[in-house]
Write a protein that holds these residues in place. Structure first.
Motif, short mmCIF file in Angstrom:
data_model
loop_
_atom_site.label_atom_id
_atom_site.label_comp_id
_atom_site.label_asym_id
_atom_site.label_seq_id
_atom_site.Cartn_x
_atom_site.Cartn_y
_atom_site.Cartn_z
N PHE A 91 -2.00 -9.46 -7.13
CA PHE A 91 -1.38 -9.49 -8.45
C PHE A 91 -2.05 -8.50 -9.40
O PHE A 91 -1.38 -7.84 -10.20
CB PHE A 91 -1.45 -10.91 -9.01
N LEU A 92 -3.37 -8.37 -9.30
CA LEU A 92 -4.07 -7.40 -10.15
C LEU A 92 -3.65 -5.97 -9.82
O LEU A 92 -3.50 -5.13 -10.71
CB LEU A 92 -5.58 -7.57 -10.00
N VAL A 93 -3.43 -5.70 -8.55
CA VAL A 93 -2.95 -4.37 -8.16
C VAL A 93 -1.56 -4.14 -8.73
O VAL A 93 -1.25 -3.06 -9.24
CB VAL A 93 -2.96 -4.20 -6.62
N PHE A 94 -0.70 -5.18 -8.68
CA PHE A 94 0.62 -5.07 -9.29
C PHE A 94 0.51 -4.81 -10.79
O PHE A 94 1.22 -3.95 -11.34
CB PHE A 94 1.42 -6.35 -9.04
N LEU A 95 -0.38 -5.54 -11.47
CA LEU A 95 -0.56 -5.33 -12.91
C LEU A 95 -1.06 -3.92 -13.22
O LEU A 95 -0.66 -3.31 -14.21
CB LEU A 95 -1.53 -6.36 -13.48
N GLY A 149 1.92 1.40 -3.65
CA GLY A 149 1.33 2.71 -3.36
C GLY A 149 -0.17 2.71 -3.61
O GLY A 149 -0.95 3.27 -2.82
N ILE A 150 -0.58 2.09 -4.71
CA ILE A 150 -2.01 1.99 -5.02
C ILE A 150 -2.73 1.20 -3.94
O ILE A 150 -3.80 1.60 -3.45
CB ILE A 150 -2.22 1.35 -6.41
N LEU A 151 -2.12 0.08 -3.52
CA LEU A 151 -2.73 -0.73 -2.47
C LEU A 151 -2.81 0.05 -1.16
O LEU A 151 -3.82 -0.01 -0.45
CB LEU A 151 -1.95 -2.03 -2.26
N PHE A 152 -1.75 0.81 -0.85
CA PHE A 152 -1.76 1.62 0.37
C PHE A 152 -2.90 2.64 0.33
O PHE A 152 -3.61 2.83 1.32
CB PHE A 152 -0.41 2.33 0.55
N ILE A 153 -3.07 3.30 -0.82
CA ILE A 153 -4.14 4.30 -0.94
C ILE A 153 -5.51 3.63 -0.76
O ILE A 153 -6.39 4.16 -0.07
CB ILE A 153 -4.04 5.04 -2.30
N LEU A 154 -5.68 2.46 -1.38
CA LEU A 154 -6.95 1.73 -1.25
C LEU A 154 -7.22 1.36 0.21
O LEU A 154 -8.35 1.47 0.70
CB LEU A 154 -6.95 0.47 -2.12
N LEU A 155 -6.16 0.92 0.91
CA LEU A 155 -6.32 0.55 2.33
C LEU A 155 -6.55 1.78 3.19
O LEU A 155 -7.39 1.78 4.10
CB LEU A 155 -5.09 -0.22 2.81
N ALA A 156 -5.80 2.86 2.93
CA ALA A 156 -5.91 4.06 3.76
C ALA A 156 -7.26 4.75 3.60
O ALA A 156 -7.77 5.35 4.55
CB ALA A 156 -4.78 5.04 3.41
N THR A 157 -7.82 4.68 2.38
CA THR A 157 -9.11 5.33 2.16
C THR A 157 -10.29 4.43 2.54
O THR A 157 -11.43 4.86 2.49
CB THR A 157 -9.26 5.74 0.68
#
Length: 125
Positions: free
Chosen positions: A19-23, A44-52
């Motif tokens: 939810f914080l990532v969504f916010l 997209g932000i969550l994907f970048i965090l996971l990919a990196t």
């Protein structure tokens, strides 16, 4: 997971992080006035965090299983909302159907491609 049952608060913390990532995505969209759905930017932000590797995938295993188990219940309000537009669907429904089929095929092909690339990259290491 190793079959060990995790406490409920653990799922709540995982969902809170999502939810914080969504916010965060929502805040970026509002500040930048981008014509992008905030949920999409959050993903997209969550994907970048996971990919990196900034965030580990296993941190979201329990909440992702929770969402998969309850996906029908979570989508029910959206499905009911679609019926409000039944006259539009009767008139223009084939266009929406075509878009759904094309976009679903595109997502499936892209997912398969990314999975192949990820698997091949993992086998190289």
């Amino acid at each position: 997971m190793n079959g060990k049952k995790l406490p409920v608060w653990f799922v709540a913390v995982e969902i809170l992080i999502l939810f914080l990532v969504f916010l965060l995505g929502n805040a970026v969209v509002r500040l930048m006035k981008w014509p992008v759905p905030p949920g999409l930017l959050g993903m997209g932000i969550l994907f970048i965090l996971l990919a990196t590797g900034k965030v580990r995938v296993h941190l979201f295993e329990v909440s992702s299983q929770f969402f998969v188990r309850h996906i029908v219940l979570l989508l029910l309000p959206a499905i009911v909302g679609v019926f409000r537009f039944w006259p539009v669907l009767k008139k223009e429904g084939w266009k929406l159907g075509l878009i759904l089929v094309v976009s679903t095929i595109t997502v499936l092909v892209a997912t398969a491609g990314i999975a192949r690339m990820t698997k091949a990259k993992g086998e190289e290491k």
